[in-house]
Structures are given as C-alpha cells and as structure tokens.
Write an enzyme that holds these catalytic residues in place. Sequence first.
Site: not given
Ligand code: GLA
Length: 668
Positions: A156, A313
């Site tokens: 991210e 995710e």
């Molecule tokens: C993001 C991050 C993960 C985790 C999730 C929790 O998507 O990439 O590492 O922190 O949020 O929702």
Amino acid sequence: MPAAVVADLAQNPGVLYGCDYNPEQWDRATWLEDMALMREAGIGLVAINIFGWSSINPAPGVWNFDDLDAMMDLLHENGIRVNLGTGTASPPPWLSTAYPEMLPMVEDGTRRYPGGRQAFCPSSPIYRAHAAAVVEAVAERYGSHPALALWHVSNEIGCHNALCHCDASVDAFRTWLEARYTTIDALNAAWGTSFWSQRYSAWDQILTPRAALSLRNPGQMLDFARFSSDAGLALYRAEAEIIRRHSDAPVTTNFMATAHIRTQDYWTWAGEMDVVANDHYIDRRLPDPTGEVAFAADLTRGLAGGDPWLLMETSTSAMNWQPYNIAMAPGELVRTISTHLARGADGICFFQWRASAQGAEKYHSALLPHAGTDSALWRQSVELGGLLERLAPVTGTRVSASTALLFSWESWWALEGEGRPSEAVQYLDQVHAAHRALDAAGVTVDVVRPGSDLSGYDLVIAPALHLVRDSEADDIAAAAERGASVLITFASGTVNENDRVGLGGYPAAFRDLLGLRVEEFAPLHPDTTVRLSDGTIGSIWSERIDVVDADVLSTFVDGPAQGSAAITRRAHGAGAAWYLATTPDDASYLTLIQRLVVEAGVPQLLPDHGRLDLIRRTGQGRSILFAINHTAEDATVTAHGHDLVHQESVTGRVVVPAGGVRIIEESA
Ligand code: GLA
C-alpha cells in the site's frame, strides 16, 4: 510484460483464494499447523515478507534468510504459491536511528517517528538506497524459486506517508517542477502567483505546501498532490526494475482504490502493473458502505483496463481501524466477495491468514481467528474455499458495459482544495450518488479515465468532474456528437489542469455543449434542501444559470437559486447533453437516470421482483449472471442454467433469498 492471468497465479482449481501471512509472528510448530489448515481451506496463494525487513536484515549489514528460505520451501512442499513481498514497506528501527533525516515530515514541519509503519519519506535517498539493497537481496535469492507466483512490491505505497514535507521532499518537488515547467515563469503562470505576491524568482524559493497562516496556493497544492503520487510510483518503479533483473514472475503492488485514501492517481500507475491488485475493506463510516464496494470494484476493473483483477486484501469480518469495527453479518462476506467477483475480480485474498496475538492489528479479523478452528469464522473460511473452487467458470470472463462514468483523482484533489465554495461538496459523494443511481437502474458501468476512448459508450456520466483539459472536454462532446447521451453534474469543467477557472460562466469546458452559463454558485447549507419543479429534493448545491440554448426540464422552486434552471437537456449532434445543478435525492436521481437510459438505449439488468444487484460476466463461451441480494426481502430474477453457489439447476423465475447470492452459469 502482458497482463498476468490472475487465476493462474495460484494452485487453486477455481477462483484464486489467498491471504497475507506473517510467519514472523509465529513459531515453527505453528507454521506446520498453518500449512495443514491452509490446505484444508484451499488457500492457493500466500503473501509473505510484506513486513519482513527487520527479520531478514535485523541490523546494519546483517542478513538472515533462514526463516524466509524455510517458509518458501514449506509453502512449495504444500503446493501453495507465493506472492512475495519485497519487504520494504516498513523500515527497521536501526535504519531510522542511524538516519533520522529519512523520517517523514508532516505539513507543520514536525517529524513522524517510527513505532508504527511506513516511517519514511518516499523521496528519501537514504530510504531508497537501503530499500533497493533489500529488494536486490530478496529478488536475487528467490527470483526463480519454484513457489514464486507474483511479486508484491512494498505494501500500500503511500498509505500513511504519501505527503512528506521534509527537505528531501522539497528538493525532489523542485526537480519534479523543473521537469514539468522548464522555466520559473511557466510555473508562476501555472500557479497564478501574481495573487498575494507569491511570485518566485528562483527554484530554490519553492517549498512543498507546508502549513501556512492562511489558505495556500491551489496550484502548488495540486502539483504537490501530483508530485506525491509520482513519488510513490517512483518507489514502485525502482523496485520493479530490480526485480525484473532477477525474475520473470509478474510484478504488482496493492492499490488502495477506496473511499478514504486519495493520494495516488492510479490511472498513472495502473499501466505499470503486470496484474492490477486492489485492497478493499468495507467502510462503515460511509452512508452506503455496500454501494462503495461496488464502485471501488468497478473502478478497479477500469484500472485493469477491463482485464480480470486481483482483490489483494479484504477482511473476513471486522477491521480494527475504524471507530466502530462491526463484525460481518451472516451472508455479508459472500455478498461482498461476490460484488468484487461480479465486477471483474478473478482472485480473492484476505488480510490475514491467522489473527495476530500481538501488535496493533491484534483485533483485526482473519481467516483463522483467535478462537481457533472451532469457530464459525474458520468454518466460513473453509466453506469459502469450496465456493471459490466451484466458481471456476467465472475466471477469465469479462464485464461489458455501454455506460461510462468518468473518474479523476485530479478532480478529487482540485475540487476538495482549500477556499472552495462549500465543504459539503465532496467528490466521492457525488461520484457515489451517480454510481448508486446507475446501480439501482440495473445499469452496468465502466469507470474510465478522462481522455480515454469513449467510442463504445452510449451513456457517459461526468459527476463533479471539476478539472478538465480541453482535449478531455472535446472527447465528451464528441461522444454526444456521435449519439451518446451525456450527463454532466455541477462543479464539472470549472477549472483547467492548472486549477484556473475558465471565464465567461461556468462550466467553461462544457458551456457550449450544454448550452448554458452558470452565472453564480449558490451552495446550500448542509442542513437545508431545495425543491425542484419536477419534485426532486436537492441538497448541497444550487446555482444561478443563464440558459442559452437548452431545454429546461426542471427549475429550482425555492432556495437561493429560486427560478433558475436545475436540470437541462440540449440536443447535440446525434446525441444529447444533460446538466444537473444539484445533488438530487436518491429516488429522483434514479428517475433521471432512467430517462437517460431509455434515451441512450442502454441495457438494464433488472429483477422480476425486489432489489437485486445484477451483473453479467461473459467470455470464453460462458455467461455468468451474478444476483446479489443486499436486502432483507427475497427477490426473483428470470434465469436458466446452473447456480454455482447452491449447486443446482435453475430455470425460469429464480428466488434470490434475502441477503443471499446466486451465481448462475447460464445455459446457451
Ligand atoms: C491494509 C494493509 C495491511 C493491514 C490491513 C488491515 O490493507 O495493507 O497490512 O494493515 O490494511 O485492514
């Protein structure tokens, strides 16, 4: 590299099923248990080493790959493929202790410390050099490992640290500006620095828009947003370039095309991904969380250019980072996953495999919860594996739409700048309202970038498309000329790429197309509404319009723009250009969209009874109808074929139970 085939990335027979896995948090006995349980659930792709830096490089010059070697091999032995993190998402404490100048600086000039994650300036040469060394080591070591399916660059990128104001960022911003403008005069012109005596005479006078006592220069703010997005993309490029020297596996990073992050212009990133991957979590803070899932999924498909994409995710139930972390209701996970699949995802991955026992995310749901395998959540994880396997016919099919919704991060940035007419005008609210109305009308919509080819679309919607280049406006007018119906909503076409207002009446970019001139904005207090002559209740906005050459379909009956046109239509070429000068209530927005849909001849997928989210994916000789019932009432739809969810033949009127989903492989 051509787009990777998502479904082929994993060992799964059907739709890809994957997760983040953080084995650094567990002992080796737990690893073995995890392998067995992953096999039981049918997990095919596992993301590891996302936050691995301090494990593989625990001290300056010290490298230890024993655990990662063992995990790569273990996953391979268990037939599970690896989505390998480069490990650079969160630098270890030793690095920022040695080089505190790499820490990010927020706009008030204070540093942010380590202790969380992403504690680095994206433009820091120190961070970049050390991250490059980590990527080099990881890519060289695992570039041809048999378990490797996909490279996961960082994590991210820019989630927390996109906007940095440290001296390294200032230097990089100046370099970026020189490349963009060449001369300081050009920059002064673009930023309108005659205003408030802001004229620059040398590049080294320019700063990032650090906190000021008054409103800041909007041109500077807009370019800083562009620069910051580019700085994140540069991190991706640097890592991908190293990886490609060592590996043929596809490379990507996880996007955040979602409601609460706006710092990356993913239109400029998407083309560099071998597969487009998005992270998405239901945002309970929004008025319509479910509708936002659908929009984000359509946007991700747009970023993927229509190709199948990967949900990198999502959560099995509650998050831990919203004020109230609501557990998923029964059936909600399947509806959510189906929403992503219906709109083009070919793979579903979760954060995370096993719920952390320690650390900031210990209350975040996972595939394997704290309660262990004797739990409804775990049984759901196993059932989901079965469902995704049965959904094999979905993979490789595509969504087709004859309606386009124009979406622009630049408009988001410009519209929500400082010193604007009303803070109640939120870009995404306007986009979501349009998308929701299309969805309610049973219209499948492609989310597209301004300037992209509109020739395949019969209906084109531009909600609050604030910043528009001349060529982008020409493309929209050309679509109407050719026969499309175009709907432009208020706040669109107001400024050019330099955030400069087009004079002579708003919206300069679309004035001729629409046949009107907005003489004055008349925003509404968020507690008030206005009535329109067609019964619409308007909120947020009204304006005083001089209609030059358009049919007035509705006028403001009361409020500050009383008597002015509110909804207009002008025939243009073989098509038409409609204008909407307020935010209508949902029912009236749907009525308006219905008229446009009929005029444009856009197909609608509508249930026989009740409210259903209906989407069709086709291709590879198959046709798959997704029917997702988000309501508490049964609904029906006419369909013939095999329901992959319930494993039964269906024909004629099919009940989609309250809160339920049917995914029907239709017979020819
Ligand atoms: C993001 C991050 C993960 C985790 C999730 C929790 O998507 O990439 O590492 O922190 O949020 O929702």
